[in-house]
Design an enzyme around this catalytic site. Sequence first.
Site, PDB file in Angstrom:
ATOM      1  N   ASN A  85       0.458  -1.570   0.151  1.00 49.13           N
ATOM      2  CA  ASN A  85       0.327  -0.031   0.099  1.00 49.13           C
ATOM      3  C   ASN A  85       0.529   1.055   0.019  1.00 49.13           C
ATOM      4  O   ASN A  85       1.869   1.505   1.215  1.00 49.13           O
ATOM      5  CB  ASN A  85      -1.133   0.262   1.652  1.00 49.13           C
ATOM      6  CG  ASN A  85      -1.689   1.292   2.058  1.00 49.13           C
ATOM      7  OD1 ASN A  85      -1.837   2.027   0.752  1.00 49.13           O
ATOM      8  ND2 ASN A  85      -2.290   1.519   2.929  1.00 49.13           N
TER       9      ASN A  85
ATOM     10  N   LYS B  64       0.145   4.000  -0.151  1.00 48.63           N
ATOM     11  CA  LYS B  64      -0.007   5.433   0.508  1.00 48.63           C
ATOM     12  C   LYS B  64      -0.366   6.953  -0.521  1.00 48.63           C
ATOM     13  O   LYS B  64      -0.406   6.502  -2.076  1.00 48.63           O
ATOM     14  CB  LYS B  64       0.046   5.590   1.822  1.00 48.63           C
ATOM     15  CG  LYS B  64       0.360   4.839   2.906  1.00 48.63           C
ATOM     16  CD  LYS B  64       0.207   4.161   4.189  1.00 48.63           C
ATOM     17  CE  LYS B  64      -0.115   3.166   4.483  1.00 48.63           C
ATOM     18  NZ  LYS B  64      -0.121   3.612   5.905  1.00 48.63           N
TER      19      LYS B  64
ATOM     20  N   HIS C 215      -8.991   1.720   4.920  1.00 49.63           N
ATOM     21  CA  HIS C 215      -7.861   1.555   5.634  1.00 49.63           C
ATOM     22  C   HIS C 215      -8.497   2.287   7.029  1.00 49.63           C
ATOM     23  O   HIS C 215      -8.877   3.495   6.922  1.00 49.63           O
ATOM     24  CB  HIS C 215      -6.485   2.249   4.455  1.00 49.63           C
ATOM     25  CG  HIS C 215      -5.476   1.834   5.113  1.00 49.63           C
ATOM     26  ND1 HIS C 215      -4.712   2.956   6.295  1.00 49.63           N
ATOM     27  CD2 HIS C 215      -4.761   1.066   5.180  1.00 49.63           C
ATOM     28  CE1 HIS C 215      -4.040   2.718   6.215  1.00 49.63           C
ATOM     29  NE2 HIS C 215      -3.607   1.527   6.102  1.00 49.63           N
TER      30      HIS C 215
ATOM     31  N   GLU D  90      -6.871   4.844   8.313  1.00 46.82           N
ATOM     32  CA  GLU D  90      -6.461   6.647   7.269  1.00 46.82           C
ATOM     33  C   GLU D  90      -7.291   7.208   7.019  1.00 46.82           C
ATOM     34  O   GLU D  90      -8.225   8.276   7.324  1.00 46.82           O
ATOM     35  CB  GLU D  90      -4.697   6.109   6.940  1.00 46.82           C
ATOM     36  CG  GLU D  90      -3.814   6.606   7.590  1.00 46.82           C
ATOM     37  CD  GLU D  90      -2.249   5.451   6.697  1.00 46.82           C
ATOM     38  OE1 GLU D  90      -2.675   5.115   5.635  1.00 46.82           O
ATOM     39  OE2 GLU D  90      -1.617   5.099   7.543  1.00 46.82           O
TER      40      GLU D  90
ATOM     41  N   GLU E 158      -5.038  -4.931  10.371  1.00 47.71           N
ATOM     42  CA  GLU E 158      -4.206  -3.674  11.169  1.00 47.71           C
ATOM     43  C   GLU E 158      -4.293  -3.100  11.714  1.00 47.71           C
ATOM     44  O   GLU E 158      -4.703  -2.553  12.295  1.00 47.71           O
ATOM     45  CB  GLU E 158      -4.033  -2.906   9.467  1.00 47.71           C
ATOM     46  CG  GLU E 158      -3.853  -3.645   8.187  1.00 47.71           C
ATOM     47  CD  GLU E 158      -2.900  -2.604   7.299  1.00 47.71           C
ATOM     48  OE1 GLU E 158      -2.113  -2.730   6.745  1.00 47.71           O
ATOM     49  OE2 GLU E 158      -3.717  -0.959   7.285  1.00 47.71           O
TER      50      GLU E 158
ATOM     51  N   GLY F 233       2.907   1.769  10.315  1.00 50.25           N
ATOM     52  CA  GLY F 233       3.653   2.970  10.379  1.00 50.25           C
ATOM     53  C   GLY F 233       4.803   3.881  11.846  1.00 50.25           C
ATOM     54  O   GLY F 233       5.610   4.693  11.835  1.00 50.25           O
TER      55      GLY F 233
ATOM     56  N   SER G 116       3.880  -1.664  10.332  1.00 47.73           N
ATOM     57  CA  SER G 116       5.032  -3.114  10.353  1.00 47.73           C
ATOM     58  C   SER G 116       5.692  -3.727  10.141  1.00 47.73           C
ATOM     59  O   SER G 116       7.081  -4.158  10.455  1.00 47.73           O
ATOM     60  CB  SER G 116       5.777  -2.083  11.621  1.00 47.73           C
ATOM     61  OG  SER G 116       5.430  -0.765  11.865  1.00 47.73           O
TER      62      SER G 116
HETATM   63  P1  13P Z   1       3.218   0.130   8.041  1.00 39.86           P
HETATM   64  O1  13P Z   1       3.980  -0.902   6.356  1.00 39.86           O
HETATM   65  O2  13P Z   1       3.900   1.698   7.329  1.00 39.86           O
HETATM   66  O3  13P Z   1       3.127  -0.264   9.223  1.00 39.86           O
HETATM   67  O4  13P Z   1       2.017   0.240   7.250  1.00 39.86           O
HETATM   68  C1  13P Z   1       0.896  -0.470   7.239  1.00 39.86           C
HETATM   69  C2  13P Z   1      -0.418  -0.137   6.421  1.00 39.86           C
HETATM   70  O5  13P Z   1      -1.355   0.745   6.735  1.00 39.86           O
HETATM   71  C3  13P Z   1      -0.900  -0.524   5.178  1.00 39.86           C
HETATM   72  O6  13P Z   1      -1.903  -0.637   4.475  1.00 39.86           O
END
Ligand code: 13P
Length: 250
Positions: free
Chosen positions: A9, A11, A94, A96, A166, A172, A212
């Site tokens: 992803n 982003k 997601h 976010e 997640e 992150g 992560s």
């Molecule tokens: P990270 O792998 O950067 O922690 O992000 C995970 C994520 O949100 C994937 O959708």
Amino acid sequence: MRKKIIAGNWKMNKLPNEAIDFFEELAPLVKNAQNEVVICVPYTDLFYSLMHVQGTDIKIGAQNMHYEEKGAYTGEVSGEMLKAIGVEYVIIGHSERRAYYAETDETVNKKLKKALELELKPIVCVGESLEQRESGKAKEIVTTQTKIALQGLNNNEVSKTIIAYEPIWAIGTGKTATKEDANETIKWIRGKIEEIYGKDTADSVIIQYGGSVKSSNAKELFEMSDIDGGLVGGASLKADEFSKIINYNQ
Ligand code: 13P
């Protein structure tokens, strides 16, 4: 046996030329991959990415979609639009998007229904915040998110839904859930699906872990009984690192 899907992803990262460079570097590195490889790119990279993965086994996904076909929704992109250019996967709900763009369990449900109707492969994200985890509510939260997301779907549709667990506190942050913890929560989610849809359907649902994931922890996570691959953020931005995650079992 469920297959493993390793999905990146990106982003809000990478211009089209950077996407093209990435796919040129990644394609030879994952030529013999035993796992499904998906990259979910920003809308503006979709077309270029689709062109550049032709003839490879890399699949392209979007990071969101609207549940309506068309209309006065400034700035939105419909599932029909994604489908029309050949997008195969789409991330739905997601954390976010839930946090910054008022995505709710109800909109997730509407988007999921639409994606399945269009035969897009949906990756539905669920996961608890740190506060919810610390107050002992993690399982309750993922149960509610999962149940509402799947509301009104038949068994066949549930089987085609990919879920990504997640935990928000692991996204992150460099803090990964332990493999035991991630596996336990994913098993829990599968158990809840089984209560409603039965064992066969629950056993067929692909449930990924995200938060992560990197090349140094991918193997231990993905070898767990119920973790069917991962949804990878930061570590999917570098072709070399992401290829090691994809090829974790080689
Ligand atoms: P990270 O792998 O950067 O922690 O992000 C995970 C994520 O949100 C994937 O959708």
